[in-house]
Design a protein around this motif. Structure first.
Motif, PDB file in Angstrom:
ATOM      1  N   UNK A 177       0.825  -1.207   0.000  1.00  0.00           N
ATOM      2  CA  UNK A 177       0.000   0.000   0.000  1.00  0.00           C
ATOM      3  C   UNK A 177       0.859   1.257   0.000  1.00  0.00           C
ATOM      4  N   UNK A 178       1.992   1.208   0.676  1.00  0.00           N
ATOM      5  CA  UNK A 178       2.904   2.356   0.671  1.00  0.00           C
ATOM      6  C   UNK A 178       3.468   2.557  -0.733  1.00  0.00           C
ATOM      7  N   UNK A 179       3.844   1.459  -1.390  1.00  0.00           N
ATOM      8  CA  UNK A 179       4.339   1.541  -2.769  1.00  0.00           C
ATOM      9  C   UNK A 179       3.261   2.157  -3.682  1.00  0.00           C
ATOM     10  N   UNK A 180       2.025   1.675  -3.522  1.00  0.00           N
ATOM     11  CA  UNK A 180       0.922   2.181  -4.344  1.00  0.00           C
ATOM     12  C   UNK A 180       0.648   3.661  -4.047  1.00  0.00           C
ATOM     13  N   UNK A 181       0.724   4.027  -2.790  1.00  0.00           N
ATOM     14  CA  UNK A 181       0.509   5.418  -2.393  1.00  0.00           C
ATOM     15  C   UNK A 181       1.573   6.321  -3.019  1.00  0.00           C
ATOM     16  N   UNK A 182       2.816   5.879  -3.007  1.00  0.00           N
ATOM     17  CA  UNK A 182       3.889   6.674  -3.611  1.00  0.00           C
ATOM     18  C   UNK A 182       3.675   6.824  -5.122  1.00  0.00           C
ATOM     19  N   UNK A 183       3.198   5.769  -5.773  1.00  0.00           N
ATOM     20  CA  UNK A 183       2.872   5.864  -7.210  1.00  0.00           C
ATOM     21  C   UNK A 183       1.756   6.878  -7.431  1.00  0.00           C
ATOM     22  N   UNK A 184       0.765   6.797  -6.563  1.00  0.00           N
ATOM     23  CA  UNK A 184      -0.376   7.719  -6.662  1.00  0.00           C
ATOM     24  C   UNK A 184       0.087   9.166  -6.468  1.00  0.00           C
ATOM     25  N   UNK A 185       1.016   9.381  -5.580  1.00  0.00           N
ATOM     26  CA  UNK A 185       1.510  10.732  -5.316  1.00  0.00           C
ATOM     27  C   UNK A 185       2.272  11.312  -6.505  1.00  0.00           C
ATOM     28  N   UNK A 186       2.831  10.450  -7.360  1.00  0.00           N
ATOM     29  CA  UNK A 186       3.544  10.972  -8.539  1.00  0.00           C
ATOM     30  C   UNK A 186       2.590  11.673  -9.502  1.00  0.00           C
ATOM     31  N   UNK A 187       1.304  11.359  -9.413  1.00  0.00           N
ATOM     32  CA  UNK A 187       0.325  12.003 -10.300  1.00  0.00           C
ATOM     33  C   UNK A 187      -0.172  13.341  -9.752  1.00  0.00           C
ATOM     34  N   UNK A 188       0.198  13.649  -8.505  1.00  0.00           N
ATOM     35  CA  UNK A 188      -0.254  14.898  -7.879  1.00  0.00           C
ATOM     36  C   UNK A 188       0.584  16.076  -8.397  1.00  0.00           C
ATOM     37  N   UNK A 189      -0.064  17.213  -8.607  1.00  0.00           N
ATOM     38  CA  UNK A 189       0.695  18.383  -9.073  1.00  0.00           C
ATOM     39  C   UNK A 189       1.661  18.881  -7.997  1.00  0.00           C
ATOM     40  N   UNK A 190       2.830  19.295  -8.445  1.00  0.00           N
ATOM     41  CA  UNK A 190       3.807  19.899  -7.548  1.00  0.00           C
ATOM     42  C   UNK A 190       4.583  18.930  -6.674  1.00  0.00           C
ATOM     43  N   UNK A 191       4.552  17.632  -7.004  1.00  0.00           N
ATOM     44  CA  UNK A 191       5.310  16.684  -6.186  1.00  0.00           C
ATOM     45  C   UNK A 191       6.750  16.576  -6.681  1.00  0.00           C
ATOM     46  N   UNK A 192       7.627  16.311  -5.773  1.00  0.00           N
ATOM     47  CA  UNK A 192       9.044  16.150  -6.079  1.00  0.00           C
ATOM     48  C   UNK A 192       9.278  14.683  -6.444  1.00  0.00           C
ATOM     49  N   UNK A 193       9.419  14.408  -7.736  1.00  0.00           N
ATOM     50  CA  UNK A 193       9.561  13.023  -8.207  1.00  0.00           C
ATOM     51  C   UNK A 193      10.851  12.370  -7.707  1.00  0.00           C
ATOM     52  N   UNK A 210      12.266  12.923  -4.775  1.00  0.00           N
ATOM     53  CA  UNK A 210      11.996  12.520  -3.397  1.00  0.00           C
ATOM     54  C   UNK A 210      11.122  11.260  -3.361  1.00  0.00           C
ATOM     55  N   UNK A 211      10.112  11.216  -4.231  1.00  0.00           N
ATOM     56  CA  UNK A 211       9.234  10.045  -4.273  1.00  0.00           C
ATOM     57  C   UNK A 211      10.009   8.798  -4.686  1.00  0.00           C
ATOM     58  N   UNK A 212      10.938   8.942  -5.617  1.00  0.00           N
ATOM     59  CA  UNK A 212      11.768   7.806  -6.039  1.00  0.00           C
ATOM     60  C   UNK A 212      12.641   7.323  -4.887  1.00  0.00           C
ATOM     61  N   UNK A 213      13.177   8.235  -4.109  1.00  0.00           N
ATOM     62  CA  UNK A 213      13.998   7.861  -2.954  1.00  0.00           C
ATOM     63  C   UNK A 213      13.151   7.147  -1.893  1.00  0.00           C
ATOM     64  N   UNK A 259       7.371  10.683   6.645  1.00  0.00           N
ATOM     65  CA  UNK A 259       7.565  11.517   5.451  1.00  0.00           C
ATOM     66  C   UNK A 259       6.427  11.283   4.458  1.00  0.00           C
ATOM     67  N   UNK A 260       6.045  10.013   4.280  1.00  0.00           N
ATOM     68  CA  UNK A 260       4.964   9.681   3.338  1.00  0.00           C
ATOM     69  C   UNK A 260       3.653  10.323   3.791  1.00  0.00           C
ATOM     70  N   UNK A 261       3.345  10.247   5.078  1.00  0.00           N
ATOM     71  CA  UNK A 261       2.113  10.854   5.582  1.00  0.00           C
ATOM     72  C   UNK A 261       2.116  12.370   5.356  1.00  0.00           C
ATOM     73  N   UNK A 262       3.250  12.995   5.566  1.00  0.00           N
ATOM     74  CA  UNK A 262       3.340  14.455   5.372  1.00  0.00           C
ATOM     75  C   UNK A 262       3.073  14.824   3.914  1.00  0.00           C
ATOM     76  N   UNK A 263       3.531  13.997   2.979  1.00  0.00           N
ATOM     77  CA  UNK A 263       3.283  14.262   1.558  1.00  0.00           C
ATOM     78  C   UNK A 263       1.843  13.930   1.166  1.00  0.00           C
ATOM     79  N   UNK A 264       1.322  12.852   1.728  1.00  0.00           N
ATOM     80  CA  UNK A 264      -0.015  12.386   1.349  1.00  0.00           C
ATOM     81  C   UNK A 264      -1.132  13.228   1.960  1.00  0.00           C
ATOM     82  N   UNK A 265      -0.887  13.755   3.150  1.00  0.00           N
ATOM     83  CA  UNK A 265      -1.925  14.507   3.863  1.00  0.00           C
ATOM     84  C   UNK A 265      -1.436  15.928   4.179  1.00  0.00           C
ATOM     85  N   UNK A 266      -1.227  16.733   3.143  1.00  0.00           N
ATOM     86  CA  UNK A 266      -0.735  18.091   3.406  1.00  0.00           C
ATOM     87  C   UNK A 266      -1.806  18.923   4.106  1.00  0.00           C
ATOM     88  N   UNK A 267      -1.366  19.883   4.870  1.00  0.00           N
ATOM     89  CA  UNK A 267      -2.307  20.719   5.621  1.00  0.00           C
ATOM     90  C   UNK A 267      -2.996  21.748   4.737  1.00  0.00           C
TER      91      UNK A 267
END
Length: 195
Positions: free
Chosen positions: A62-78, A80-83, A120-128
Motif C-alpha cells: 500500500x505504501x508503494x501504491x501510495x507513492x505511485x499515486x503521489x507521482x500524479x499529484x501536481x507539484x510533487x518532487x519526483x 523525493x518520491x523515487x527515494x 515523510x509519506x504521511x506528510x506528503x499524502x496529507x498536506x495541511x
C-alpha cells in the motif's frame, strides 16, 4: 427388488458399524499426545506469524501504491518520491524473521526505518494546505490502520510462542523420547524483552 433390498440392508449395516467406531484414545501422558499438542501449538505460532507478516507485506504494498499515486499529484518532487520508493522496497529485505528477531536491535532498526519512512509519506499524502484525493486518502488510512494493528499482532504472536516455549520446557523428556526433529526443538524468540 430383493437384490436391491439386500444391498440396501448390507449398506445400512456397514454404515452403522463404521459410524459406531470411535478412534482409539491417546494417553494424555504419552509422547504421542505431547507430539500432537506440540504440533497444534507450532501451527498456531506459524499462523500468527504468517498473519503478522501478511499485514506488514500489505502495508509495504500500500505504501508503494501510495507513492505511485503521489507521482500524479501536481507539484510533487519526483526525485523525493523515487527515494522514498527505494527505501520502501529495501524494508522487506531488512525485516527480521523468527530466528533473527532474537536480536532486539534488528527489530528496533526495522521499526525505526519504517516509522521514519511513513512519517515523510504521511506528510506528503496529507498536506495541511489541501484535501488529498480519494485514492491517496484511502491508501493512507489503510497503512495507518495496519501500522496501528502491529502491536496486537506481536502480542498475539508472543502469546502463542510463549505457550509453545513453556510446553517445550515442561515436556523435555517426552520430546527426547520422540527423537528426530522433536528432540532438537528450541524455544522461540519473543518480541517481549526477557529478563
Amino acid at each position: 427388488m430383493k437384490r436391491l433390498t439386500s444391498l440396501f440392508l448390507a449398506l445400512a449395516t456397514l454404515t452403522t458399524f463404521s459410524c459406531n467406531r470411535t478412534p482409539k484414545a491417546i494417553d494424555p501422558a504419552s509422547a504421542q499426545a505431547v507430539k500432537v499438542q506440540l504440533d497444534i501449538l507450532k501451527d498456531t505460532v506459524e499462523a500468527r506469524w504468517t498473519a503478522m507478516q501478511s499485514s506488514d507485506d500489505n502495508k509495504l504494498r500500500n505504501t508503494r501504491q501510495l507513492l505511485r499515486e503521489l507521482t500524479t499529484q501536481p507539484g510533487t518532487d519526483r526525485t523525493q518520491l523515487a527515494q522514498l520508493q527505494y527505501a520502501n522496497d529495501r524494508l522487506a529485505r531488512r525485516r527480521y524473521d523468527q530466528q533473527t528477531m532474537a536480536e532486539s536491535a534488528r527489530i528496533d532498526a526495522y521499526d525505526a526505518a519504517q516509522d521514519s519512512l511513513l512519517r515523510v509519506v504521511y506528510a506528503l499524502a496529507l498536506p495541511t494546505d489541501r484535501e488529498p484525493t480519494t485514492p491517496v486518502k484511502s491508501l493512507t488510512e489503510q497503512i495507518q490502520t495496519a501500522d496501528a494493528e502491529l502491536v496486537n499482532y506481536r502480542v498475539r504472536y508472543d502469546q502463542a510462542a510463549s505457550r509453545f516455549n513453556n510446553y517445550l520446557q515442561v515436556h523435555t523428556a517426552e520430546l527426547e523420547q520422540l527423537g528426530g526433529k522433536y528432540s532438537k526443538l528450541k524455544p522461540l524468540p519473543l518480541f517481549t524483552l526477557q529478563n
